[in-house]
Design a protein around this motif. Sequence first.
Motif, PDB file in Angstrom:
ATOM      1  N   VAL B  16       1.054  -1.669  -0.274  1.00 20.91           N
ATOM      2  CA  VAL B  16       0.436  -0.124  -0.074  1.00 20.91           C
ATOM      3  C   VAL B  16       0.859   0.895   0.069  1.00 20.91           C
ATOM      4  O   VAL B  16       2.283   1.850   0.394  1.00 20.91           O
ATOM      5  CB  VAL B  16      -0.678  -0.080   1.048  1.00 20.91           C
ATOM      6  CG1 VAL B  16      -2.105  -1.440   1.101  1.00 20.91           C
ATOM      7  CG2 VAL B  16      -0.207  -0.012   2.496  1.00 20.91           C
ATOM      8  N   LEU B  17       0.600   2.211  -0.424  1.00 18.52           N
ATOM      9  CA  LEU B  17       0.712   3.526  -0.868  1.00 18.52           C
ATOM     10  C   LEU B  17       1.007   4.861   0.792  1.00 18.52           C
ATOM     11  O   LEU B  17       1.900   5.063   0.764  1.00 18.52           O
ATOM     12  CB  LEU B  17       0.728   4.284  -2.357  1.00 18.52           C
ATOM     13  CG  LEU B  17       0.862   3.431  -3.640  1.00 18.52           C
ATOM     14  CD1 LEU B  17      -0.450   4.338  -4.512  1.00 18.52           C
ATOM     15  CD2 LEU B  17       2.316   3.123  -3.651  1.00 18.52           C
ATOM     16  N   ASP B  18       0.141   4.217   0.879  1.00 19.48           N
ATOM     17  CA  ASP B  18      -0.277   4.792   2.086  1.00 19.48           C
ATOM     18  C   ASP B  18      -1.108   4.722   3.970  1.00 19.48           C
ATOM     19  O   ASP B  18      -2.463   4.174   2.840  1.00 19.48           O
ATOM     20  CB  ASP B  18      -1.323   5.876   1.394  1.00 19.48           C
ATOM     21  CG  ASP B  18      -1.495   7.223   3.207  1.00 19.48           C
ATOM     22  OD1 ASP B  18      -0.837   8.634   2.708  1.00 19.48           O
ATOM     23  OD2 ASP B  18      -2.050   6.968   3.979  1.00 19.48           O
ATOM     24  N   MET B  19      -0.038   4.398   4.317  1.00 16.34           N
ATOM     25  CA  MET B  19      -1.118   3.524   5.003  1.00 16.34           C
ATOM     26  C   MET B  19      -2.054   4.223   6.189  1.00 16.34           C
ATOM     27  O   MET B  19      -3.075   3.268   6.705  1.00 16.34           O
ATOM     28  CB  MET B  19       0.310   2.883   6.295  1.00 16.34           C
ATOM     29  CG  MET B  19      -0.141   1.506   7.531  1.00 16.34           C
ATOM     30  SD  MET B  19      -0.609   0.239   6.900  1.00 16.34           S
ATOM     31  CE  MET B  19       0.966  -0.334   6.266  1.00 16.34           C
ATOM     32  N   LEU B  23      -5.747   2.535   6.429  1.00 18.34           N
ATOM     33  CA  LEU B  23      -6.460   1.930   8.049  1.00 18.34           C
ATOM     34  C   LEU B  23      -7.602   2.353   7.622  1.00 18.34           C
ATOM     35  O   LEU B  23      -8.276   1.245   8.228  1.00 18.34           O
ATOM     36  CB  LEU B  23      -5.550   1.570   8.630  1.00 18.34           C
ATOM     37  CG  LEU B  23      -4.711   0.812   8.849  1.00 18.34           C
ATOM     38  CD1 LEU B  23      -3.353   1.586  10.330  1.00 18.34           C
ATOM     39  CD2 LEU B  23      -4.604  -0.489   9.026  1.00 18.34           C
ATOM     40  N   ASN B  24      -7.951   3.196   7.158  1.00 16.80           N
ATOM     41  CA  ASN B  24      -9.370   3.634   6.961  1.00 16.80           C
ATOM     42  C   ASN B  24     -10.391   2.983   5.900  1.00 16.80           C
ATOM     43  O   ASN B  24     -11.283   2.749   6.438  1.00 16.80           O
ATOM     44  CB  ASN B  24      -9.631   4.764   6.633  1.00 16.80           C
ATOM     45  CG  ASN B  24     -10.753   5.612   6.825  1.00 16.80           C
ATOM     46  OD1 ASN B  24     -11.398   5.832   7.658  1.00 16.80           O
ATOM     47  ND2 ASN B  24     -10.353   6.185   5.654  1.00 16.80           N
ATOM     48  N   LEU B  58      -1.238  -5.795   5.593  1.00 17.47           N
ATOM     49  CA  LEU B  58      -0.907  -4.612   5.137  1.00 17.47           C
ATOM     50  C   LEU B  58       1.292  -3.988   5.096  1.00 17.47           C
ATOM     51  O   LEU B  58       1.251  -3.411   6.048  1.00 17.47           O
ATOM     52  CB  LEU B  58      -1.788  -2.953   5.351  1.00 17.47           C
ATOM     53  CG  LEU B  58      -3.121  -2.699   4.802  1.00 17.47           C
ATOM     54  CD1 LEU B  58      -3.812  -2.333   5.749  1.00 17.47           C
ATOM     55  CD2 LEU B  58      -3.721  -3.466   3.191  1.00 17.47           C
ATOM     56  N   GLU B  59       2.036  -4.073   3.738  1.00 21.66           N
ATOM     57  CA  GLU B  59       2.653  -3.873   3.926  1.00 21.66           C
ATOM     58  C   GLU B  59       2.802  -2.103   3.439  1.00 21.66           C
ATOM     59  O   GLU B  59       3.027  -1.745   2.016  1.00 21.66           O
ATOM     60  CB  GLU B  59       3.986  -4.103   3.240  1.00 21.66           C
ATOM     61  CG  GLU B  59       5.050  -4.457   2.357  1.00 21.66           C
ATOM     62  CD  GLU B  59       5.024  -5.155   1.517  1.00 21.66           C
ATOM     63  OE1 GLU B  59       5.014  -6.153   0.731  1.00 21.66           O
ATOM     64  OE2 GLU B  59       6.721  -4.554   1.023  1.00 21.66           O
ATOM     65  N   PRO B 258      -7.347   3.141  -1.780  1.00 21.05           N
ATOM     66  CA  PRO B 258      -6.309   3.798  -2.013  1.00 21.05           C
ATOM     67  C   PRO B 258      -5.313   3.218  -2.918  1.00 21.05           C
ATOM     68  O   PRO B 258      -4.299   4.663  -3.022  1.00 21.05           O
ATOM     69  CB  PRO B 258      -6.367   4.591  -1.182  1.00 21.05           C
ATOM     70  CG  PRO B 258      -7.154   3.721   0.416  1.00 21.05           C
ATOM     71  CD  PRO B 258      -7.306   2.139  -0.317  1.00 21.05           C
ATOM     72  N   SER B 259      -5.009   2.480  -2.967  1.00 21.30           N
ATOM     73  CA  SER B 259      -3.620   2.264  -3.700  1.00 21.30           C
ATOM     74  C   SER B 259      -4.164   1.415  -4.666  1.00 21.30           C
ATOM     75  O   SER B 259      -3.118   1.476  -6.078  1.00 21.30           O
ATOM     76  CB  SER B 259      -2.437   1.071  -3.280  1.00 21.30           C
ATOM     77  OG  SER B 259      -2.536   1.677  -1.721  1.00 21.30           O
TER      78      SER B 259
END
Lengths: 100, 306
Positions: B16-19, B23-24, B58-59, B258-259
């Motif tokens: 994922v680009l933005d954790m 998460l949201n 999620l990485e 979101p990614s």
Amino acid sequence: MSFQITILDTNEVYSCKETQHLLSGMMQLGKKGIPVGCRSGGCGVCKVKIHQGAYATKKMSRDHVSQDEENSGTVLACRVFPQTNISLSVIGHLHKAVMR
Amino acid sequence: MAMTGILRPGHIQLRVLDMDESLNHYCNNVGLIETDRDEQGRVYLKCWDEQDKFSVVLEPSDRSGMDHVAYKVATEQDLWHYESKIKKFGIDTKRVPAGELKGCGERVRFVVPAGHTFELFAEKEQVGNGLSTTNPAPWPRGLKGMEPIRFDHCLLYGNNFDENFKFFTEALDFQLTEQIVDGELQLAAFLTCSTKAHDVAFIRSEKSAQLHHASFLLGSWEGVLKAGDIISMEDIPLETGPTRHGLTRGQTIYFFDPSGNRNEVFAEDSYVYPDSPVLTWTADNIGQAIFYHSRTLVESFMGVTS
């Protein structure tokens, strides 16, 4: 605030708010011209070259846009938020569906 | 014990680009539950009705897509049995030490002919589903979002399709449940290691190692409709649905994280036993096979991967 976005390939013009990414603006008006995929910077099909205009970006997958490309205005339309009027050309395309 | 060997998809690790945004999405909107984090910045999530500690990892990364998907085997003996079968097939394996993912035992890692990294493991810490094992309630209170029951399967695009099919059916003992064929050519293979309509599916592609979607099971068609409501409420990029697939007859909706990793939530698909016939869809009817109502392919659905 809204700005005019020009797709040079088709001469299509549409308006896009500064809070909207370029694809969202295009889709809300039912316009076409830039291929639409994940709308989250991951699939790369909406790759465009920005010729004129200022904009803000969000993170996009490095599988599709390198840092050098991003610095020189080659970006994913779904990660670009206009700050002025923008003119762009389309680079991305939908991949071939399944191999036959 | 009727079910042996490879049991089920154990977890999928997504880049994922933005954790925070991710998460949201996965916790508040999809409705997974956070169970842990590690020093690499990875976050561990599970669906409510899974007993194991996590089914999604999620990485943080600068690119999207799937790092790996891991399947749980019944016993440690099965782990070494399949490690040997995989090597015999001609594919290298590597052992990832226990604890590399918190709570997960030793994993056997290998790259399948379609290019994706797969793993097998026998042990994972069980944290339970929030319900008692004596006189249990039917569901826990306080669930969020779409309330997914489990991480169900992933669908992958890859090359070396025929070799990959041979690997899954011969080395890993998966069973073909449904397929799309164009004459003699297999375009899609839905495969199970259990009695589900699919535990993994592959689509023939020119590109290697692509993730099409990670899928979560919901309880009902009503749940799929509610997922659609949440997708619009929260401005999540919707791809298509709610609708029904011909393949697997699942009721479904597709959207993106979101990614740009595609997610599916679905309900009420079909099932198989070892003696069930293979169901075949023909390429000239592919619209109905994929979207049963509209009978029309969605361009992005066929072409977009991460």
